[in-house]
Design an enzyme around this catalytic site. Sequence first.
Site, PDB file in Angstrom:
ATOM      1  N   HIS A  61     -52.237  81.236  39.311  1.00 18.31           N
ATOM      2  CA  HIS A  61     -53.080  82.434  39.404  1.00 18.31           C
ATOM      3  C   HIS A  61     -54.174  82.161  40.427  1.00 18.31           C
ATOM      4  CE1 HIS A  61     -55.210  79.851  36.661  1.00 18.31           C
ATOM      5  NE2 HIS A  61     -56.247  80.658  36.577  1.00 18.31           N
ATOM      6  N   HIS A  63     -57.522  82.156  40.319  1.00 12.36           N
ATOM      7  CA  HIS A  63     -58.869  81.625  40.047  1.00 12.36           C
ATOM      8  C   HIS A  63     -59.116  80.439  40.982  1.00 12.36           C
ATOM      9  CE1 HIS A  63     -59.288  83.441  35.738  1.00 12.36           C
ATOM     10  NE2 HIS A  63     -59.750  84.242  36.687  1.00 12.36           N
ATOM     11  N   ASP A  65     -60.354  77.494  40.955  1.00 14.44           N
ATOM     12  CA  ASP A  65     -59.999  76.092  40.671  1.00 14.44           C
ATOM     13  C   ASP A  65     -58.518  75.800  40.937  1.00 14.44           C
ATOM     14  OD1 ASP A  65     -59.832  77.831  38.411  1.00 14.44           O
ATOM     15  OD2 ASP A  65     -59.666  76.157  37.016  1.00 14.44           O
ATOM     16  N   HIS A 155     -54.117  85.867  30.998  1.00 12.41           N
ATOM     17  CA  HIS A 155     -55.321  85.147  31.411  1.00 12.41           C
ATOM     18  C   HIS A 155     -56.313  86.091  32.102  1.00 12.41           C
ATOM     19  CE1 HIS A 155     -57.574  81.598  32.285  1.00 12.41           C
ATOM     20  NE2 HIS A 155     -57.412  81.676  33.593  1.00 12.41           N
ATOM     21  N   ASP A 223     -53.443  77.585  32.222  1.00 14.46           N
ATOM     22  CA  ASP A 223     -54.348  78.725  32.095  1.00 14.46           C
ATOM     23  C   ASP A 223     -53.674  79.947  31.462  1.00 14.46           C
ATOM     24  OD1 ASP A 223     -56.093  77.048  33.346  1.00 14.46           O
ATOM     25  OD2 ASP A 223     -56.980  78.599  34.611  1.00 14.46           O
TER      26      ASP A 223
END
Length: 315
Positions: A61, A63, A65, A155, A223
């Site tokens: 995904h 995000h 990080d 998520h 995640d």
Amino acid sequence: MVKITFLGTSAQIPTARRNHPAVLLTYEGENILVDCGEGTQRQFRKSKLNPCKVTRILITHRHGDHVFGLPGLISTFDLSGYNRTLYIYGPRGIKKFLDEFLALKYVKRNFQIKIEEVGGTQGCTPNNIQKNIVTRGRKFFEAKDFYLEAESMEHGIPTNAYAFVKKGQRRIDRAKLKKSKLPSGPLLKKLKEGKDISYEGKKYLAKNLTYSEPDRKVSFVIDTGMNKRIIPFVKDSELLVCESSYDEKLLKKADEHLHLTAKQAGEIAKKSKSKKLILTHISQRYDKDIKGLLAEAKKVFKNSSVAEDLDSVEV
Ligand SMILES: [Zn+2]
Ligand SMILES: [Zn+2]
């Protein structure tokens, strides 16, 4: 042999001990990178691996990080004369996101990147989550002896879990072969391909002289909040790599932020009949002491461990 190298095992914020998320799966000529957190290319160097051998990148995904290492890695590819097509796969919306990301002027490149959106798309809509619609894992790449699958997770934004499945090979049953008195050579090659053969006027069926090894699956659940699609998707994994951002005391927080606890990861491993569980995506709050997280997972599923940066395991 399938080799898994943990390049980064932290959650959102890296620590001195743990870098941002990235895992490398190596099989024959394939080097498949799952996520590419900031600093991933240095982790390659520390592992004495060549980042330019990466063939495919699976993004769970968008995000930060999980993706902030991409521009740097791609710049290194360019400076190092990377000369193949780089395949990047991700959930719905990843194409637009990466196109904008990679359009940044300082990310030069002289090689081709193909971005594909994969995985169940239905699972992510609030309507479907409410109706508990369970989508099936979706095969998005197939080679001669392995394939890749993706499934939608929950998520907050489109997110995929991934699986690498090494197909079981057809093998000759040596005991039966001995009895049959067939000579070794090209005829056996045909049997291994599943073809029936004739020898000295007699017919031999491949199904009687061969057997199939089971498939071997390595799953990556990184995640996500707990959801009904995880267990069917990771079923019978040889190795399950699973996020464990929280411990059970923080279950409410895990639910709110759509992450998993170590106990939930253990339950997923147990219920899916997986053989081995490795926890990753470890919050900085456990940096000094991971014993509690590990004990929690082990209580439910014995063959559990916590990944450290640069650890590697063969499956
Ligand atoms: Zn994360
Ligand atoms: Zn995330």
